[in-house]
Design a protein around this motif. Structure first.
Motif, PDB file in Angstrom:
ATOM      1  N   VAL A 142       0.927  -0.796   0.061  1.00 25.40           N
ATOM      2  CA  VAL A 142       0.322  -0.250  -0.071  1.00 25.40           C
ATOM      3  C   VAL A 142       0.735   1.293   0.486  1.00 25.40           C
ATOM      4  O   VAL A 142       1.759   1.242   0.719  1.00 25.40           O
ATOM      5  CB  VAL A 142      -0.737  -0.045   0.978  1.00 25.40           C
ATOM      6  N   GLU A 143       0.778   2.113  -1.026  1.00 25.11           N
ATOM      7  CA  GLU A 143       1.171   3.332  -0.782  1.00 25.11           C
ATOM      8  C   GLU A 143       0.652   4.046   0.216  1.00 25.11           C
ATOM      9  O   GLU A 143      -0.886   3.999   0.339  1.00 25.11           O
ATOM     10  CB  GLU A 143       1.267   4.547  -1.797  1.00 25.11           C
ATOM     11  N   ALA A 144       1.919   5.005   0.986  1.00 29.05           N
ATOM     12  CA  ALA A 144       1.629   5.706   1.928  1.00 29.05           C
ATOM     13  C   ALA A 144       2.449   7.351   1.905  1.00 29.05           C
ATOM     14  O   ALA A 144       3.656   7.063   2.469  1.00 29.05           O
ATOM     15  CB  ALA A 144       2.023   4.864   3.556  1.00 29.05           C
ATOM     16  N   GLY A 145       1.829   8.442   0.948  1.00 23.41           N
ATOM     17  CA  GLY A 145       2.662   9.175   0.959  1.00 23.41           C
ATOM     18  C   GLY A 145       3.427   8.608  -0.228  1.00 23.41           C
ATOM     19  O   GLY A 145       3.893   8.191  -1.334  1.00 23.41           O
ATOM     20  N   SER A 146       5.193   8.826   0.353  1.00 23.28           N
ATOM     21  CA  SER A 146       6.334   8.677  -0.476  1.00 23.28           C
ATOM     22  C   SER A 146       7.292   7.309   0.203  1.00 23.28           C
ATOM     23  O   SER A 146       7.644   7.369  -0.628  1.00 23.28           O
ATOM     24  CB  SER A 146       7.562   9.937  -0.479  1.00 23.28           C
ATOM     25  N   SER A 147       6.220   6.762   0.814  1.00 24.07           N
ATOM     26  CA  SER A 147       6.486   5.703   1.393  1.00 24.07           C
ATOM     27  C   SER A 147       5.237   4.257   0.561  1.00 24.07           C
ATOM     28  O   SER A 147       4.305   4.147   0.198  1.00 24.07           O
ATOM     29  CB  SER A 147       6.703   5.691   2.977  1.00 24.07           C
ATOM     30  N   THR A 156       7.264  -0.395   6.814  1.00 26.00           N
ATOM     31  CA  THR A 156       7.602   0.709   5.973  1.00 26.00           C
ATOM     32  C   THR A 156       8.795   1.310   5.460  1.00 26.00           C
ATOM     33  O   THR A 156       9.518   1.080   5.954  1.00 26.00           O
ATOM     34  CB  THR A 156       6.725   1.759   7.152  1.00 26.00           C
ATOM     35  N   VAL A 157       8.382   1.703   4.082  1.00 29.52           N
ATOM     36  CA  VAL A 157       9.381   1.327   3.110  1.00 29.52           C
ATOM     37  C   VAL A 157       9.911   2.459   2.770  1.00 29.52           C
ATOM     38  O   VAL A 157       8.834   3.250   1.812  1.00 29.52           O
ATOM     39  CB  VAL A 157       9.606   0.574   1.667  1.00 29.52           C
ATOM     40  N   VAL A 158      10.498   3.366   3.155  1.00 30.99           N
ATOM     41  CA  VAL A 158      11.172   5.155   2.947  1.00 30.99           C
ATOM     42  C   VAL A 158      11.692   5.313   1.531  1.00 30.99           C
ATOM     43  O   VAL A 158      11.810   4.622   1.140  1.00 30.99           O
ATOM     44  CB  VAL A 158      11.695   5.358   4.110  1.00 30.99           C
ATOM     45  N   LYS A 159      11.078   6.407   0.560  1.00 33.95           N
ATOM     46  CA  LYS A 159      11.803   6.257  -0.486  1.00 33.95           C
ATOM     47  C   LYS A 159      13.272   6.395  -0.737  1.00 33.95           C
ATOM     48  O   LYS A 159      13.325   6.000  -1.640  1.00 33.95           O
ATOM     49  CB  LYS A 159      11.615   8.121  -0.497  1.00 33.95           C
ATOM     50  N   GLU A 160      13.742   6.617   0.590  1.00 35.68           N
ATOM     51  CA  GLU A 160      15.596   6.280  -0.453  1.00 35.68           C
ATOM     52  C   GLU A 160      15.219   4.922  -0.414  1.00 35.68           C
ATOM     53  O   GLU A 160      16.263   4.181  -1.608  1.00 35.68           O
ATOM     54  CB  GLU A 160      16.489   6.855   0.829  1.00 35.68           C
ATOM     55  N   THR A 161      14.924   3.884   0.387  1.00 41.60           N
ATOM     56  CA  THR A 161      15.129   2.404   0.562  1.00 41.60           C
ATOM     57  C   THR A 161      14.660   1.879  -1.188  1.00 41.60           C
ATOM     58  O   THR A 161      15.110   1.163  -1.679  1.00 41.60           O
ATOM     59  CB  THR A 161      14.668   2.719   1.462  1.00 41.60           C
ATOM     60  N   ILE A 162      13.298   2.711  -1.628  1.00 36.13           N
ATOM     61  CA  ILE A 162      12.396   2.445  -2.188  1.00 36.13           C
ATOM     62  C   ILE A 162      13.010   2.499  -3.728  1.00 36.13           C
ATOM     63  O   ILE A 162      13.623   2.116  -5.198  1.00 36.13           O
ATOM     64  CB  ILE A 162      11.244   3.177  -2.984  1.00 36.13           C
ATOM     65  N   ASP A 163      13.972   3.489  -4.123  1.00 37.91           N
ATOM     66  CA  ASP A 163      15.045   4.592  -5.836  1.00 37.91           C
ATOM     67  C   ASP A 163      15.521   3.388  -5.545  1.00 37.91           C
ATOM     68  O   ASP A 163      16.509   2.965  -6.356  1.00 37.91           O
ATOM     69  CB  ASP A 163      15.632   6.175  -5.546  1.00 37.91           C
ATOM     70  N   ARG A 164      16.513   3.203  -4.630  1.00 39.64           N
ATOM     71  CA  ARG A 164      18.125   2.455  -4.662  1.00 39.64           C
ATOM     72  C   ARG A 164      18.359   0.616  -4.439  1.00 39.64           C
ATOM     73  O   ARG A 164      18.540  -0.259  -5.048  1.00 39.64           O
ATOM     74  CB  ARG A 164      19.036   1.936  -2.751  1.00 39.64           C
ATOM     75  N   THR A 165      16.722   0.225  -3.923  1.00 40.92           N
ATOM     76  CA  THR A 165      16.668  -1.470  -4.436  1.00 40.92           C
ATOM     77  C   THR A 165      15.512  -1.871  -5.254  1.00 40.92           C
ATOM     78  O   THR A 165      15.155  -0.839  -5.964  1.00 40.92           O
ATOM     79  CB  THR A 165      16.084  -2.011  -2.751  1.00 40.92           C
TER      80      THR A 165
END
Length: 201
Positions: free
Chosen positions: A16-21, A60-69
């Motif tokens: 589920v999207e939660a803002g940018s996370s 909860t996966v933050v944007k930095e982790t989403i972008d890098r992985t």
């Protein structure tokens, strides 16, 4: 800290999207043994458990982790390699894995050798000085030894136990995986780089 020895897997039941996370629910036999605020490696990504149900845990996966992985490519039904953090009494059967993904790589080919498998992966330019032949690397959180090394790709040999008990049995050509280079190699490379910088001043 982790060791790269996978003892459990978990299946993503929802994203589920939660803002940018992103919030992921993962169902696994391991879930019943976890507690809130515990660090767990999910495909080599160190993530914190922030909610629990009877047979699943939430992340909860933050944007930095989403972008890098490779987490951005995951969908419900995908299998993740899970490992709880090491303790002072944990056997270091693999190698030191931090759960901090350095790069993603593409599966180039999979060769079935009738009893083992060769997986070939692309090697990003940023990692070409951080790997050595027969050195350690973590792929989706699994501690592995580099079998063959070329300028822009490398291979690992997978034994039946690893193939059957991790997500390697679901990997497909062109799929993205998470890479974490050996932390000792990263520190050595940084120290050499700093010395060259100082020498050039």
């Amino acid at each position: 800290m982790f060791t790269g020895i996978i003892k459990e897997t978990g299946m993503i039941s929802s994203i589920v999207e939660a803002g940018s996370s992103l919030q992921l629910w993962v169902r696994s036999p391991l879930s019943t043994k976890l507690k809130i605020d515990q660090s767990v490696s999910h495909d080599g990504i160190c993530l914190t458990v922030d909610d629990l149900s009877e047979d699943a845990h939430r992340l909860t996966v933050v944007k930095e982790t989403i972008d890098r992985t490779n987490i951005k490519h995951r969908v419900p039904g995908d299998l993740l390699n899970l490992e709880t953090s090491a303790t002072p009494t944990t056997l270091l059967d693999g190698h030191i894995v931090q759960g901090h993904v350095d790069d993603t790589a593409k599966v180039i080919s999979i060769e079935n050798l009738d009893g083992s498998w060769y997986f070939w992966f692309s090697l990003p330019a940023s990692g070409q000085l951080l790997v050595v032949n027969k050195g350690s690397i973590a792929i989706n959180g699994v501690s592995l030894t580099i079998a063959k090394l070329m300028a822009d790709q490398f291979s690992v040999a997978i034994i039946p136990y690893t193939f059957e008990n991790t997500g390697f049995n679901r990997l497909k050509v062109n799929e993205k995986v998470n890479l974490e280079y050996d932390v000792i190699g990263k520190y050595v490379a940084r120290m050499i780089g700093e010395r060259k910088l100082i020498a050039g001043m």
